[in-house]
Each structure stands twice: as C-alpha cells, then as structure tokens.
Design a protein around this motif. Sequence first.
Motif, PDB file in Angstrom:
ATOM      1  N   PRO A   5       1.067  -0.864  -0.065  1.00 52.20           N
ATOM      2  CA  PRO A   5      -0.351  -0.304  -0.237  1.00 52.20           C
ATOM      3  C   PRO A   5       1.107   0.953  -0.083  1.00 52.20           C
ATOM      4  CG  PRO A   5      -1.413  -1.773   1.722  1.00 52.20           C
ATOM      5  CD  PRO A   5       0.414  -2.418   1.328  1.00 52.20           C
ATOM      6  N   GLU A   6       0.226   2.242  -0.616  1.00 50.15           N
ATOM      7  CA  GLU A   6       0.777   3.477  -0.491  1.00 50.15           C
ATOM      8  C   GLU A   6       1.876   3.967   0.370  1.00 50.15           C
ATOM      9  OE1 GLU A   6       1.359   7.546  -3.319  1.00 50.15           O
ATOM     10  OE2 GLU A   6       0.022   6.806  -3.718  1.00 50.15           O
ATOM     11  N   ALA A   7       0.835   4.023   1.379  1.00 48.88           N
ATOM     12  CA  ALA A   7       1.555   4.694   2.875  1.00 48.88           C
ATOM     13  C   ALA A   7       2.775   3.688   3.623  1.00 48.88           C
ATOM     14  CB  ALA A   7       0.306   4.149   3.937  1.00 48.88           C
ATOM     15  N   GLN A   8       2.583   2.673   3.366  1.00 47.62           N
ATOM     16  CA  GLN A   8       3.650   1.791   3.653  1.00 47.62           C
ATOM     17  C   GLN A   8       5.054   2.407   3.095  1.00 47.62           C
ATOM     18  OE1 GLN A   8       2.092  -2.182   3.712  1.00 47.62           O
ATOM     19  NE2 GLN A   8       2.322  -2.574   5.320  1.00 47.62           N
ATOM     20  N   GLN A  10       5.255   4.741   1.206  1.00 48.40           N
ATOM     21  CA  GLN A  10       6.290   6.220   1.942  1.00 48.40           C
ATOM     22  C   GLN A  10       6.966   6.228   2.844  1.00 48.40           C
ATOM     23  OE1 GLN A  10       2.832   8.899   2.524  1.00 48.40           O
ATOM     24  NE2 GLN A  10       2.573   9.169  -0.447  1.00 48.40           N
ATOM     25  N   ASP A  11       5.632   5.276   3.440  1.00 48.60           N
ATOM     26  CA  ASP A  11       6.791   4.963   5.253  1.00 48.60           C
ATOM     27  C   ASP A  11       8.439   4.841   5.001  1.00 48.60           C
ATOM     28  OD1 ASP A  11       4.144   6.220   7.045  1.00 48.60           O
ATOM     29  OD2 ASP A  11       4.352   3.695   7.834  1.00 48.60           O
ATOM     30  N   ARG A  26       7.342  15.782   4.370  1.00 48.35           N
ATOM     31  CA  ARG A  26       6.074  14.640   3.727  1.00 48.35           C
ATOM     32  C   ARG A  26       4.421  15.609   3.188  1.00 48.35           C
ATOM     33  NH1 ARG A  26       5.898   9.241   6.558  1.00 48.35           N
ATOM     34  NH2 ARG A  26       4.085   7.791   4.787  1.00 48.35           N
ATOM     35  N   GLU A  27       3.854  15.200   2.212  1.00 43.97           N
ATOM     36  CA  GLU A  27       2.149  15.498   2.281  1.00 43.97           C
ATOM     37  C   GLU A  27       2.244  16.947   1.551  1.00 43.97           C
ATOM     38  OE1 GLU A  27      -0.362  13.426   0.562  1.00 43.97           O
ATOM     39  OE2 GLU A  27       1.022  11.262   0.828  1.00 43.97           O
ATOM     40  N   ASP A  37       4.279  14.044  -2.956  1.00 50.53           N
ATOM     41  CA  ASP A  37       5.046  12.505  -1.077  1.00 50.53           C
ATOM     42  C   ASP A  37       5.607  13.383  -0.452  1.00 50.53           C
ATOM     43  OD1 ASP A  37       2.617  10.769  -1.947  1.00 50.53           O
ATOM     44  OD2 ASP A  37       3.879  10.400  -3.539  1.00 50.53           O
TER      45      ASP A  37
END
Length: 109
Positions: A5-8, A10-11, A26-27, A37
Amino acid sequence: IRPGPEAQVQDAVATIIGNLGFKFEREKELDGAGRIDFLVEGCVGVELKVAGSPSAVLRQVARYMNCPLIRELVLVSMKSTATRLVPAYFDVGPERKRIRKPDLIRSKL
C-alpha cells in the motif's frame, strides 16, 4: 523497498530519506499544484505512484513541474507503464527541469 500500500511505501521512503540526512516534508501542499509525497531540501519533489494510468501520472507530474518550488522531480513507480509517457525533462518557461525515474520500488532490497 517492497511493493505494498502507498502509505507503507511512503513510510519506507521517509525512513531512507531521513537516514541519508536530508531534510524533507511529507505530503507537502504545493500552491495550486496539489500535494506531493515528499519535498526534499525545499526543492526536490519525490512522488510515489502505486497506481494510476500513464495519462493521469503525466498530468500530475506536469502540475508539479510548473510549481516554482520544484527544481527536480524523482518519480518512483511500482509499474514502469505508469511512467512511460513522462519525459526526462520539462521545459518551464526558460527553465528546463529534470525528472528522474529510478527503478527502486520493484527491486527486493
């Protein structure tokens, strides 16, 4: 970095950028251009694409490249087809801005 998933993703990218000693947001909201991002060192945009059509990615990248804050963009995609329409450079007025498309996400580091 492994696909997910994109959130993972990104982390994981945030951890890498931080471990390299770069300052980043970030964001980050770009005036009228959307939200990128990562904005690294105040001038390098990093955009992750987990999904999206090539034409949608191109439109998004064009908005970012027209933002005065962005001097260079790193576009990281899970699928090479998502970035196939994106050129290596964007001409913005008299300025030429570079787009880098590394193949980091698909490697199994």
